[in-house]
Each structure stands twice: as structure tokens, then as C-alpha cells.
Design a protein around this motif. Structure first.
Motif, PDB file in Angstrom:
ATOM      1  N   ARG A 123      -5.689  -1.630   3.692  1.00 20.99           N
ATOM      2  CA  ARG A 123      -7.018  -1.618   3.090  1.00 20.99           C
ATOM      3  C   ARG A 123      -7.244  -0.237   2.477  1.00 20.99           C
ATOM      4  NH1 ARG A 123     -10.656  -5.571   4.796  1.00 20.99           N
ATOM      5  NH2 ARG A 123     -12.399  -4.127   4.524  1.00 20.99           N
ATOM      6  N   PRO A 124      -6.784  -0.038   1.237  1.00 19.51           N
ATOM      7  CA  PRO A 124      -6.959   1.277   0.610  1.00 19.51           C
ATOM      8  C   PRO A 124      -8.436   1.643   0.495  1.00 19.51           C
ATOM      9  CG  PRO A 124      -5.424  -0.089  -0.634  1.00 19.51           C
ATOM     10  CD  PRO A 124      -6.085  -0.977   0.371  1.00 19.51           C
ATOM     11  N   HIS A 125      -8.780   2.799   1.024  1.00 18.33           N
ATOM     12  CA  HIS A 125     -10.158   3.306   0.982  1.00 18.33           C
ATOM     13  C   HIS A 125     -11.135   2.324   1.620  1.00 18.33           C
ATOM     14  CE1 HIS A 125      -8.097   5.948  -1.736  1.00 18.33           C
ATOM     15  NE2 HIS A 125      -7.973   5.024  -2.656  1.00 18.33           N
ATOM     16  N   GLY A 126     -10.681   1.567   2.609  1.00 19.34           N
ATOM     17  CA  GLY A 126     -11.544   0.634   3.325  1.00 19.34           C
ATOM     18  C   GLY A 126     -11.819  -0.654   2.584  1.00 19.34           C
ATOM     19  N   LEU A 127     -11.085  -0.953   1.517  1.00 22.04           N
ATOM     20  CA  LEU A 127     -11.326  -2.161   0.712  1.00 22.04           C
ATOM     21  C   LEU A 127     -10.085  -3.041   0.728  1.00 22.04           C
ATOM     22  CD1 LEU A 127     -13.108  -0.496  -2.331  1.00 22.04           C
ATOM     23  CD2 LEU A 127     -14.176  -1.892  -0.574  1.00 22.04           C
ATOM     24  N   PRO A 128     -10.255  -4.366   0.722  1.00 21.31           N
ATOM     25  CA  PRO A 128      -9.086  -5.249   0.701  1.00 21.31           C
ATOM     26  C   PRO A 128      -8.407  -5.234  -0.656  1.00 21.31           C
ATOM     27  CG  PRO A 128     -11.107  -6.535   0.543  1.00 21.31           C
ATOM     28  CD  PRO A 128     -11.532  -5.111   0.784  1.00 21.31           C
ATOM     29  N   LEU A 129      -7.111  -5.500  -0.656  1.00 21.12           N
ATOM     30  CA  LEU A 129      -6.368  -5.594  -1.913  1.00 21.12           C
ATOM     31  C   LEU A 129      -6.812  -6.832  -2.689  1.00 21.12           C
ATOM     32  CD1 LEU A 129      -2.777  -4.768  -0.626  1.00 21.12           C
ATOM     33  CD2 LEU A 129      -4.246  -3.283  -1.995  1.00 21.12           C
ATOM     34  N   ALA A 130      -6.859  -6.689  -4.004  1.00 19.64           N
ATOM     35  CA  ALA A 130      -7.201  -7.827  -4.857  1.00 19.64           C
ATOM     36  C   ALA A 130      -6.053  -8.830  -4.861  1.00 19.64           C
ATOM     37  CB  ALA A 130      -7.489  -7.352  -6.277  1.00 19.64           C
ATOM     38  N   SER A 131      -6.377 -10.099  -4.826  1.00 21.39           N
ATOM     39  CA  SER A 131      -5.349 -11.130  -4.867  1.00 21.39           C
ATOM     40  C   SER A 131      -4.733 -11.198  -6.258  1.00 21.39           C
ATOM     41  CB  SER A 131      -5.945 -12.485  -4.492  1.00 21.39           C
ATOM     42  OG  SER A 131      -6.891 -12.896  -5.473  1.00 21.39           O
ATOM     43  N   TYR A 132      -3.526 -11.760  -6.317  1.00 23.96           N
ATOM     44  CA  TYR A 132      -2.868 -11.880  -7.622  1.00 23.96           C
ATOM     45  C   TYR A 132      -3.634 -12.851  -8.519  1.00 23.96           C
ATOM     46  CZ  TYR A 132       0.793 -12.334 -11.116  1.00 23.96           C
ATOM     47  OH  TYR A 132       1.489 -12.321 -12.292  1.00 23.96           O
ATOM     48  N   GLY A 133      -4.249 -13.869  -7.937  1.00 27.88           N
ATOM     49  CA  GLY A 133      -5.027 -14.801  -8.754  1.00 27.88           C
ATOM     50  C   GLY A 133      -6.214 -14.126  -9.420  1.00 27.88           C
ATOM     51  N   ALA A 134      -6.929 -13.254  -8.677  1.00 22.60           N
ATOM     52  CA  ALA A 134      -8.056 -12.546  -9.271  1.00 22.60           C
ATOM     53  C   ALA A 134      -7.597 -11.594 -10.372  1.00 22.60           C
ATOM     54  CB  ALA A 134      -8.806 -11.776  -8.180  1.00 22.60           C
ATOM     55  N   ARG A 135      -6.458 -10.935 -10.154  1.00 24.41           N
ATOM     56  CA  ARG A 135      -5.951 -10.028 -11.183  1.00 24.41           C
ATOM     57  C   ARG A 135      -5.520 -10.789 -12.436  1.00 24.41           C
ATOM     58  NH1 ARG A 135      -2.012  -5.580  -8.535  1.00 24.41           N
ATOM     59  NH2 ARG A 135      -2.086  -4.926 -10.722  1.00 24.41           N
ATOM     60  N   LEU A 136      -4.885 -11.944 -12.249  1.00 24.32           N
ATOM     61  CA  LEU A 136      -4.456 -12.740 -13.394  1.00 24.32           C
ATOM     62  C   LEU A 136      -5.657 -13.260 -14.181  1.00 24.32           C
ATOM     63  CD1 LEU A 136      -2.225 -14.136 -15.017  1.00 24.32           C
ATOM     64  CD2 LEU A 136      -2.310 -16.013 -13.370  1.00 24.32           C
ATOM     65  N   ALA A 137      -6.693 -13.725 -13.465  1.00 25.38           N
ATOM     66  CA  ALA A 137      -7.886 -14.210 -14.153  1.00 25.38           C
ATOM     67  C   ALA A 137      -8.560 -13.088 -14.943  1.00 25.38           C
ATOM     68  CB  ALA A 137      -8.851 -14.811 -13.139  1.00 25.38           C
ATOM     69  N   ALA A 138      -8.625 -11.883 -14.360  1.00 30.50           N
ATOM     70  CA  ALA A 138      -9.220 -10.756 -15.075  1.00 30.50           C
ATOM     71  C   ALA A 138      -8.423 -10.421 -16.325  1.00 30.50           C
ATOM     72  CB  ALA A 138      -9.289  -9.541 -14.147  1.00 30.50           C
TER      73      ALA A 138
END
Length: 341
Positions: free
Chosen positions: A143-158
Motif C-alpha cells: 500500500r504505497p503511501h497508505g493507498l491501495p494499488l490501482a487495478s489493471y482494469g481501472a488503469r486500462l479504462a482510464a
């Protein structure tokens, strides 16, 4: 659990019996088939002191090596596995949880702490018969800086949203050059389509494109690359987000600190993915490079970094709805966002 005093088979030598007084072994052993006496054995006579020998030059003392921490202790050891008459568990020993000759005894069902074996710098292993400690489940995701990693699906949609925005920008600004490019390419394309439709198997070469074909192709690629740079780099440098990333609630952050990327880091991150656009005309080589960059995040562990993330040392995280923007609201260092429910 204490054991009543009595004569029991010596676990260290199954051919003998010894007397257990409730706390330890007492007296000399007797053969296992001999009838033991009633009660404890008589005390052994004290050894007669031998006459002192004539003094001789003392040899140089050599310090003895310390006993190995994991070596078994000779004779009956209360912590060793075995049995005593009428019981299936270990024979009498110190209460569970107390220290023995080789360290503390386990106080409950495993896994137990690993006892060090050997001197400093040597690996620690469990005692003989104990299982090696293993990770109880798959390691937790970082959890970088206390935040969860973005999923690959969210990155692809963006990224698809950003591609749609770039198509609109190119239609508005680069549209005339794209139209002129297809006009110059129309002659060989129409001839090729005519041959396919009529079944013409002629080996004659196709007519060449117009004279401005090469210049228009270069102009289209340069303008498309410049529009991509202008669309992505300034917004990533200031907020770590493009329009698509804001819609999907993801953000790019430096690996070492929760802060804006800055113009230099945002440029390095974009160039790995955006600059290959100039090589689209080289038999699709640029498209191949961009495809490899896009799918590289699927095979990276544990931070799911694509090639452009690795070059700029960034990581893409999923933002929570209650998380304040960096630089606008002071953050509590004792309770960083994402660490508490």
C-alpha cells in the motif's frame, strides 16, 4: 502434569530402569528385567578422595568450545520426545513454557519460534523434529503511501478514456492534415480494392501515392505526438492525473513520496509510452513498443509498474473518496490516509 515417584524404563537406555523422584532421576540404573527394590535406591557412597599427585608443570589452558545450541543433551532430557509407562506423551520434564538446557519450551501448538543454531551469522533453523515456519497465507499487497494499488482494469479504462479525448483533439486540430493524407493515399488504395473486388490477379505494381504523402504522414505524426504531450504531461506534473484517471479515481505518485510528479518526471513517464508514436510509419514498430509497455504492468510484482512507471519511478494508486488532495489539507502523519478504516 507431575509424575509420581517410581521405577521407570530409562528413555536414554531401554535396557535399564531408573528411579524418578518426581523432579529428576535418582541413583544408578539397574537392568530392565531385574526386580526393583521398594522405594528409592540407597544413596551411593561418597567416592574416596585419591591422594594428590605430585605437582607437575601445568599445561597451557585452551578454552573449550561452547556446546552447540541445537545439539541434544546426553542422558535423559525432559524435553525430548519419548514415553513413560502408561502414557503416550513425553515423559516427565519441566513445566511447559519454562526454560530448558536449549532454550524455552513451546507453550502451545505450533508453529514455534525458531531457535538459533551456531554462532553469529549462521542461519537459524528449528530443532530436530519441529516444522519449518512458513508464511500462513499469501503476502499482503503493498500500500504505497497508505493507498491501495490501482487495478489493471481501472488503469486500462482510464487509458481508453484518454485515447478517446486524443481522438477528439486530433479531429479538431489535426483533421485537415489527416484528410489530405488519405487523399494522397487514395490512388493506390482504390486500385488495390478494385483488384480485390474483381478478382484481378495482375502482378503489376500499384500506382504510387501522391507527392505530398511522405510530408503529410510526418506532419500527422508530429502533430499527434505534440497533442498527446500537451494533453498528458502538464496535468500529470501538477496532479498526477489525466482526465481519464480522474474519472476512474486513480493517480500516479512517486514511489518515494506522496507529492506531485513534477514536469521532469512526468515527461520521462510520458516519453516511454508517447514518443514511439513517431515510429508508427516504420511497419508499425511504434505500435508494438506501445503495446509491450501497456501490458508490462500485468507481469510486474509487487507494485504493478508498467515500463513508463519504472523509468519515472512512479506507482499508480486507487484514491479513496474521503482522501484530501495533497497540498490542500494538512495530513496527520501519525494516521496516514488508507491505514485506518
Amino acid at each position: 502434569m507431575s509424575v509420581e515417584p517410581g521405577w521407570y524404563v530409562d528413555p536414554a537406555d531401554r535396557d535399564t530402569r531408573r528411579y524418578w523422584d518426581g523432579e529428576g532421576w535418582l541413583g544408578a540404573p539397574i537392568p530392565v528385567d531385574a526386580t526393583p527394590p521398594e522405594g528409592p535406591p540407597p544413596p551411593e557412597p561418597a567416592p574416596v578422595a585419591a591422594p594428590a599427585p605430585v605437582a607437575a608443570p601445568a599445561p597451557v589452558a585452551v578454552p573449550a568450545a561452547p556446546p552447540h545450541a541445537g545439539a541434544p543433551v546426553s542422558g535423559p532430557h525432559p524435553g525430548q520426545p519419548g514415553g513413560y509407562p502408561g502414557h503416550g506423551g513425553p515423559y516427565p520434564g519441566p513445566p511447559v513454557g519454562q526454560s530448558g538446557p536449549a532454550g524455552p519450551y513451546p507453550s502451545g501448538p505450533g508453529p514455534h519460534p525458531v531457535r538459533p543454531v551456531g554462532g553469529p551469522g549462521q542461519p537459524s533453523v528449528p530443532p530436530p523434529g519441529w516444522p519449518y515456519p512458513t508464511w500462513p497465507a499469501r503476502p499482503p499487497e503493498p500500500r504505497p503511501h497508505g493507498l491501495p494499488l490501482a487495478s489493471y482494469g481501472a488503469r486500462l479504462a482510464a487509458r481508453l478514456i484518454d485515447v478517446g479525448m486524443l481522438v477528439l483533439l486530433n479531429t479538431a486540430i489535426n483533421g485537415w492534415f489527416i484528410w489530405r493524407f488519405f487523399v494522397e493515399w487514395s490512388a493506390p488504395w482504390q486500385e488495390y480494392w478494385r483488384r480485390v473486388s474483381t478478382g484481378d490477379l495482375s502482378n503489376e505494381p500499384l500506382p504510387p501515392p501522391g507527392e505530398q504523402f511522405g510530408g503529410l504522414l510526418l506532419a500527422v505524426l508530429l502533430i499527434a505526438t505534440a497533442l498527446w504531450f500537451a494533453y498528458e504531461v502538464p496535468s500529470m506534473a501538477a496532479r498526477g492525473q489525466t482526465f481519464g484517471k480522474r474519472l476512474m479515481g486513480v493517480r500516479a505518485l512517486p514511489v518515494e513520496a506522496d507529492q506531485p510528479l513534477g514536469f521532469g518526471r512526468a515527461t520521462r513517464r510520458w516519453s516511454t509510452l508517447g514518443m514511439p508514436t513517431l515510429f508508427w510509419a516504420c511497419c508499425g514498430f511504434g505500435l508494438l513498443l506501445q503495446f509491450l509497455d501497456a501490458v508490462s504492468a500485468l507481469f510486474d510484482q509487487p507494485l504493478r509498474q508498467a515500463l513508463h512507471d519504472k523509468r519515472a519511478q512512479t506507482v499508480v494508486v486507487q484514491l479513496s473518496g474521503a482522501r484530501p488532495e495533497s497540498g490542500t489539507t494538512p495530513r496527520d502523519r501519525a494516521n496516514p490516509p488508507g491505514d485506518t478504516p
